[in-house]
Design an enzyme around this catalytic site. Structure first.
Site, PDB file in Angstrom:
ATOM      1  N   ALA A   1       8.923  13.450 -89.816  1.00 60.60           N
ATOM      2  CA  ALA A   1       9.519  12.590 -90.834  1.00 60.60           C
ATOM      3  C   ALA A   1       8.975  11.173 -90.705  1.00 60.60           C
ATOM      4  CB  ALA A   1      11.030  12.574 -90.645  1.00 60.60           C
TER       5      ALA A   1
ATOM      6  N   GLY B   1       9.950  17.005 -87.667  1.00 57.45           N
ATOM      7  CA  GLY B   1      10.100  17.612 -88.981  1.00 57.45           C
ATOM      8  C   GLY B   1       8.895  18.467 -89.360  1.00 57.45           C
TER       9      GLY B   1
ATOM     10  N   GLU C   1       9.506  21.663 -87.716  1.00 58.68           N
ATOM     11  CA  GLU C   1      10.664  22.301 -88.364  1.00 58.68           C
ATOM     12  C   GLU C   1      10.276  22.917 -89.709  1.00 58.68           C
ATOM     13  OE1 GLU C   1      13.115  18.728 -87.734  1.00 58.68           O
ATOM     14  OE2 GLU C   1      14.682  20.104 -87.054  1.00 58.68           O
TER      15      GLU C   1
ATOM     16  N   GLU D   1      12.306  14.528 -80.944  1.00 58.45           N
ATOM     17  CA  GLU D   1      13.391  13.681 -81.450  1.00 58.45           C
ATOM     18  C   GLU D   1      14.248  13.061 -80.350  1.00 58.45           C
ATOM     19  OE1 GLU D   1      12.377  16.453 -82.770  1.00 58.45           O
ATOM     20  OE2 GLU D   1      12.646  16.489 -84.942  1.00 58.45           O
TER      21      GLU D   1
END
Ligand code: NAI
Length: 712
Positions: A66, A105, A108, A128
């Site tokens: 992200a 992300g 993911e 993270e």
């Protein structure tokens, strides 16, 4: 070439729908990318001719995840979860082709695809936790379904990426390929279609193992050091446990936990440090060089502790180093130290023998300063002596062509004065390395009064070459870090000893607060004599009133230098590192207190922590107000990367903001009124508190002439 106006492209190659993410430098999944991904997924899944969808990177990195800058507000739609839903429920198989890094992300997103194929050099991970965040785009729900809860917990808690081979062994990717990833991935898709293998939604898998309490504590214990004082890991455990529930329930729990982690003070602090470290290399008015200066050959003068460490730092970065010392014995010692350092790296599995040999081969040793002639940069690290350093710098100045950088590793002397011993003071600056120079992250770059912008820009490039975090400091007493340590933090710790606390109590209280090591243990580790020598030199610059390190300096006089002599603030068993209290030290401290008529009393741990931390903040504000540091966030970087201040509290100035400056002023005033020695609040804190402002807001105000060097 990537086209910035098209960060995602969609093409059809026969029956394969090819979605390419092309958002350099790291393929961040920002809002624009998500909008375009949603569109590409829709086009691919709506076309009945398309029998498989492939997601691949246009560059050499799948995606670093992200865009962190979007984390401060609710994420604009489409969210990553919405994209994942579309992918996972697609009627045809969806394949992610992973190259470079697939992190956060990015990974993911790949976990929501039905199949994953990775290039052999790719690495994948969920980092993270390093930012105090629990993965919130299905990572805690899909990863346990693919590799089991235990393995998922280990990966999520460590935050470290794993290799493609490791990911395959764990079951995170289906195939690892060498050679051209795009071709292999298209072939992989065609094979799926040919074999009639359809979608394989990760959400439909069940978790193979349950996390019991003993497994959890075992894993938490393994990461205890790295995660000291942190709370995110407990939240991560809760999220992973929810993976055994039906997917919709688990994902809702994950979302709630991830949001909680995002709003935590810990995460705000860690994200602050993350951005502060990226900001510290940017200096107002210093132009970004169009061409990076040559930095291939390095000369280091002085092959002692620092010179040898700096030489290794450059050799590690692939540069060739001429290490020069006028004492042959020093060169032999240096060669031995370098050899033994690399040997221990090999023994610990950090590098191969071949790597170590290569690095050692980059360092040549000489007693002749002329070996520096061809250097792109010369760094002096001789004894801390003004006249000696002036001589060395002026010789370097005379043999190096005028466009080359000359740096001093002084920790106390005036860089301006040293520079003026040369004919080109504009090319002289300070590069203040920390021990051990080959490993420490921080590099203070000291800007003398005459240091030129080009010189500063070149020094910032040096930091990049060495993968160190640069912070630019003005040329003043102790620069940024040592000034705050000596005038603020450590000085207050000594004062507390005089007033009645024991070294052990002070150290333990500050370690409980979160410092990697308490001040007395730090002094004993580095050597009390090192600090005493620094103070002798600094006192030539500015005087400090008594009591100022009367205990540490007395210990030095007594030959109680710390671990290396088996005695310091503590007693150490022969060759050991465990510190034991020493009644002789208590007696010595009582004597020094009595000489100053200091009445000793019981002191609480809370008072110890509060006074030390407030003193640190207060001197930090002075350093800022005097223009020695350009930004409060720079001060935070210095303290978190060089002095063991806990990252999860964001550094002293960020921490002050979280306490509120009004509170900080009140408490400093309180101690100032109660105790004779305690300083009044720095004027900058008073001003900001009166405006109800913060250091963070102060950093955003335009200022002229950041990082000043006071007049000589
Ligand atoms: P050191 O005493 O270990 O090494 C100094 C070396 O310089 C010796 O090997 C000596 O033979 C050599 N030398 C002296 N005169 C010379 C000359 N004219 N030409 C060539 N070589 C000469 O000292 P250390 O600890 O490595 O410190 C070096 C510098 O780094 C000092 O300025 C010190 O203040 C600074 N510094 C030290 C730190 C520490 O914790 N030791 C931390 C940061 C900076």
């Amino acid at each position: 070439m990537s086209d910035p106006s098209r960060p995602v492209t969609y093409d059809e190659l026969g029956c394969v729908g090819l979605i390419r993410i092309d958002n350099p430098p790291v393929n961040a999944l920002n809002h624009e990318v998500r909008i375009r991904l949603a569109d590409a997924i829709m086009r691919a899944t709506k076309n009945p001719q398309i029998k498989a969808v492939l997601i691949i990177s246009g560059g050499n990195m799948f995606s670093a995840g992200a865009d962190l800058k979007e984390f401060d507000a609710p994420l604009a739609e489409p969210s990553l979860q919405q994209l994942q839903n579309a992918l996972e429920t697609a009627p045809v198989p969806v394949v992610a082709a992973l190259s470079g890094l697939a992190l956060g992300g990015g990974l993911e997103l790949a976990l929501a695809c039905h199949y994953r194929i990775a290039h052999k050099d790719a690495k994948v991970g969920l980092p993270e936790i390093t930012l105090g965040i629990v993965p919130g785009a299905g990572g805690t729900q899909r990863m346990p379904r693919l590799i089991g809860s235990r393995a998922a917990l280990e990966m999520i808690l460590s935050g470290a990426p794993i290799t493609a081979a490791d990911a395959k062994a764990k079951g995170l990717v289906d195939e690892v390929v060498d050679g051209d990833l795009r071709d292999s991935a298209i072939e992989f898709c065609e094979r799926l279609v040919h074999d009639g293998l359809g979608p394989r939604p990760t959400r439909n898998l069940t978790v193979s193992d349950n996390l019991d309490e003993s497994t959890i504590s075992e894993i938490l214990r393994a990461d205890a050091r790295a995660l000291k004082g942190r709370t995110t890991q407990k939240l991560a455990v809760d999220a992973i446990k929810a993976a055994t529930l039906p997917f919709a329930e688990g994902i809702a729990i994950e979302a709630a936990i991830a949001n909680k982690s995002l709003a935590s003070r810990e995460s705000l602090a860690l994200r602050h440090v993350f951005f502060a470290e990226r900001e510290s290399g940017k200096v107002e008015a210093v132009p970004q060089p169009t061409k990076q200066p040559e930095m291939n050959r390095v000369a280091i003068v002085g092959a002692g502790t620092m010179g040898s460490g700096i030489a290794m730092a450059f050799a590690d970065a692939g540069r060739s180093v001429a290490l020069i010392d006028n004492d042959n014995a020093a060169l032999t010692r240096s060669r031995d130290a370098v050899r033994s350092n690399y040997a221990s790296g090999v023994k610990r599995g950090r590098l191969s023998q071949e790597n170590a040999d290569e690095r050692m081969g980059r360092i040549s040793y000489s007693t002749d300063l002329a070996a520096a002639t061809e250097a792109d940069i010369a760094i002096e690290a001789v004894f801390e002596d003004m006249d000696l350093k002036k001589k060395v710098l002026s010789r370097l100045d005379s043999i190096l062509s005028a466009d080359r950088l000359i740096a001093t590793n002084t920790s106390t002397l005036s860089v301006t004065e040293l520079g003026r011993a040369t004919a080109h003071p504009n090319r002289v600056l300070g590069l203040h390395f920390f021990v051990p120079a080959q490993a420490s992250k921080l590099l203070e770059i000291v800007r003398g009064k005459d240091t030129g912008f080009d010189t500063l820009a070149a020094a910032l490039h040096v930091a990049k070459v060495l993968k160190k975090i640069p912070v630019v400091s003005g040329d003043a007493f102790g620069f940024i870090g040592n000034r705050m340590m000596l005038d603020g933090y450590f000085r207050e710790a000594e004062q507390l000893l005089l007033e009645g606390a024991s070294p052990q109590q002070v150290d333990t209280a500050l370690e409980e607060f979160g410092f990697a090591m308490g001040p007395q243990r730090v002094s004993d580790l580095g050597g009390n004599d090192v600090g005493s020598k620094v103070r002798i030199q600094l006192h030539k610059r500015e005087r400090r009133s008594d009591p100022y390190f009367v205990i540490a300096d007395r210990l030095t006089e007594l030959g109680r230098l710390g671990q290396k002599t088996g005695r310091g603030f503590y007693r150490y068993p022969e060759g050991g590192r465990d510190a034991f209290p020493d009644p002789d030290v208590d007696e010595l401290i009582e004597g020094l207190a009595a000489e100053r008529s200091i009445v000793r009393r019981e002191i609480s741990d809370e008072e110890i922590v509060e006074r030390c931390v407030l003193a640190l903040i207060n001197v930090g504000a002075m350093v800022l107000d005097e223009g020695i540091a350009a930004r409060a966030s720079d001060v935070d970087v210095v303290w978190t990367s060089g002095y063991g201040f806990p990252r999860y509290l964001g550094g002293p100035m960020f921490y002050a903001d979280t306490l509120s400056l009004e509170h900080v002023v009140k408490r400093i005033r309180h101690y100032h009124e109660k105790l004779g020695h305690y300083r009044r609040p720095a004027s900058l804190i008073e001003r900001l508190a009166a405006e109800n402002s913060t250091f963070e807001q102060w950093d955003r105000r335009p200022r002229k002439g950041a990082v000043l060097t006071p007049a000589l």
